[in-house]
Design a protein around this motif. Structure first.
Motif, PDB file in Angstrom:
ATOM      1  N   THR A 194      56.969  78.890  -8.749  1.00  0.00           N
ATOM      2  CA  THR A 194      57.599  78.533 -10.032  1.00  0.00           C
ATOM      3  C   THR A 194      59.083  78.214  -9.887  1.00  0.00           C
ATOM      4  OG1 THR A 194      57.906  80.902 -10.488  1.00  0.00           O
ATOM      5  CG2 THR A 194      55.950  79.842 -11.407  1.00  0.00           C
ATOM      6  N   ARG A 195      59.592  78.190  -8.667  1.00  0.00           N
ATOM      7  CA  ARG A 195      60.972  77.751  -8.466  1.00  0.00           C
ATOM      8  C   ARG A 195      61.095  76.273  -8.807  1.00  0.00           C
ATOM      9  NH1 ARG A 195      64.982  80.031  -4.520  1.00  0.00           N
ATOM     10  NH2 ARG A 195      64.554  82.264  -4.330  1.00  0.00           N
ATOM     11  N   ASP A 196      62.328  75.833  -9.015  1.00  0.00           N
ATOM     12  CA  ASP A 196      62.561  74.422  -9.312  1.00  0.00           C
ATOM     13  C   ASP A 196      63.547  73.860  -8.285  1.00  0.00           C
ATOM     14  OD1 ASP A 196      62.605  71.954 -10.510  1.00  0.00           O
ATOM     15  OD2 ASP A 196      63.999  72.538 -12.105  1.00  0.00           O
ATOM     16  N   PRO A 197      63.058  73.083  -7.307  1.00  0.00           N
ATOM     17  CA  PRO A 197      61.650  72.684  -7.117  1.00  0.00           C
ATOM     18  C   PRO A 197      60.834  73.802  -6.475  1.00  0.00           C
ATOM     19  CG  PRO A 197      62.994  71.773  -5.364  1.00  0.00           C
ATOM     20  CD  PRO A 197      63.960  72.461  -6.304  1.00  0.00           C
ATOM     21  N   ALA A 198      59.507  73.679  -6.616  1.00  0.00           N
ATOM     22  CA  ALA A 198      58.601  74.681  -6.043  1.00  0.00           C
ATOM     23  C   ALA A 198      58.700  74.672  -4.519  1.00  0.00           C
ATOM     24  CB  ALA A 198      57.172  74.390  -6.477  1.00  0.00           C
ATOM     25  N   LEU A 199      58.584  75.856  -3.919  1.00  0.00           N
ATOM     26  CA  LEU A 199      58.633  75.976  -2.459  1.00  0.00           C
ATOM     27  C   LEU A 199      57.262  76.252  -1.849  1.00  0.00           C
ATOM     28  CD1 LEU A 199      61.899  78.082  -2.054  1.00  0.00           C
ATOM     29  CD2 LEU A 199      61.619  75.609  -1.890  1.00  0.00           C
ATOM     30  N   VAL A 200      56.290  76.600  -2.680  1.00  0.00           N
ATOM     31  CA  VAL A 200      54.943  76.943  -2.222  1.00  0.00           C
ATOM     32  C   VAL A 200      53.941  76.383  -3.211  1.00  0.00           C
ATOM     33  CG1 VAL A 200      53.321  78.884  -1.946  1.00  0.00           C
ATOM     34  CG2 VAL A 200      55.592  79.021  -0.938  1.00  0.00           C
ATOM     35  N   LYS A 201      52.751  76.035  -2.719  1.00  0.00           N
ATOM     36  CA  LYS A 201      51.664  75.624  -3.608  1.00  0.00           C
ATOM     37  C   LYS A 201      50.352  76.210  -3.118  1.00  0.00           C
ATOM     38  CE  LYS A 201      49.583  71.665  -3.499  1.00  0.00           C
ATOM     39  NZ  LYS A 201      49.225  70.242  -3.559  1.00  0.00           N
ATOM     40  N   VAL A 202      49.407  76.348  -4.034  1.00  0.00           N
ATOM     41  CA  VAL A 202      48.082  76.829  -3.666  1.00  0.00           C
ATOM     42  C   VAL A 202      47.221  75.620  -3.313  1.00  0.00           C
ATOM     43  CG1 VAL A 202      47.288  76.829  -6.073  1.00  0.00           C
ATOM     44  CG2 VAL A 202      46.121  78.258  -4.376  1.00  0.00           C
ATOM     45  N   LEU A 203      46.447  75.733  -2.237  1.00  0.00           N
ATOM     46  CA  LEU A 203      45.591  74.637  -1.796  1.00  0.00           C
ATOM     47  C   LEU A 203      44.201  74.768  -2.402  1.00  0.00           C
ATOM     48  CD1 LEU A 203      46.490  74.514   2.005  1.00  0.00           C
ATOM     49  CD2 LEU A 203      47.468  73.163   0.147  1.00  0.00           C
ATOM     50  N   PRO A 204      43.468  73.661  -2.515  1.00  0.00           N
ATOM     51  CA  PRO A 204      42.084  73.742  -2.993  1.00  0.00           C
ATOM     52  C   PRO A 204      41.269  74.684  -2.116  1.00  0.00           C
ATOM     53  CG  PRO A 204      42.831  71.459  -2.896  1.00  0.00           C
ATOM     54  CD  PRO A 204      43.889  72.277  -2.228  1.00  0.00           C
TER      55      PRO A 204
END
Length: 226
Positions: free
Chosen positions: A135-145
């Protein structure tokens, strides 16, 4: 920010060594090359030379993420500046470090593999940190499918740009698909099997961590004897 794979490895190695072996940090170029090319706690294993690592350091310096240490020593040394750029908590920088060094990970894998740098009491603490990084701006991590036949989603860092998916270099797509189908079918019909597998995965993570600590101790002793 679009770090290359070598820049990612160099940054991850600097972060790791600052936390796990502070007595040898900042790192000389030779020590940094060795840290990048370690065979344990790295995926994929690399064989970088000094020229490649130096070029990566220049790129990280352009992004204000690393720089040479100004001092009177004859050997140039280097340090990262992630704390100045991102103001991470200890848990956040530990998780990002593992993602930089080992690629996408599940929360369970992250909990076991960050223990040398920061101890998470519960899996929920890992997930909470991942959520903050997302939730940082910009995001530093994402969840993969989520991959077919897997229980946990994996998370990837975004310092090298967006990530659509990731396949381990050690496994082919066909064998992974077949094994996943068999595993998912077994789990669906045998909850006890699922529990045993989860316990074994946890034990393997603990053993991997302990092996990494032993190797680091051997490396420290070797440096002292040189």
């Amino acid at each position: 920010m679009q770090l290359t794979s070598v820049e990612t490895r160099v940054l991850g190695a600097l972060i790791e060594k600052e936390i796990t072996t502070p007595e040898y940090y900042p790192l000389s170029l030779n020590a940094l090359v060795n840290a990048c090319n370690q065979k344990n706690n790295r995926e994929p294993v690399m064989a970088l030379d000094e020229v490649e690592v130096r070029q990566a350091l220049h790129g990280l310096e352009d992004e204000h993420l690393a720089a040479p240490v100004r001092g009177d020593g004859r050997v140039a040394k280097f340090e990262h500046h992630c704390q100045e750029v991102f103001n991470f908590t200890r848990g956040e920088i530990a998780i990002l470090c593992v993602l930089l060094l080992r690629g996408p990970q599940t929360p369970g894998e992250l909990r076991g593999r960050t223990e040398r740098m920061y101890r998470f009491d519960e899996l929920g603490d890992v997930q909470s940190v991942l959520q903050r990084l997302m939730t940082r701006d910009p995001a530093l991590v994402k969840v993969l499918p989520r991959q077919p036949g897997t229980k946990e989603a994996r998370y990837a860092h975004l310092l090298s740009g967006d990530v659509q998916g990731f396949e381990s270099a050690s496994a082919s797509a066909s064998s992974s698909s077949a094994n996943s189908s068999t595993y998912a079918s077994s789990q669906a019909t045998d909850p006890e099997l699922s529990e045993r597998v989860a316990q074994l995965e946890s034990e393997v993570a603990d053993l991997t961590r302990e092996l990494g600590e032993l190797r680091e101790q051997v490396e420290r002793i070797s440096r002292l004897l040189e």
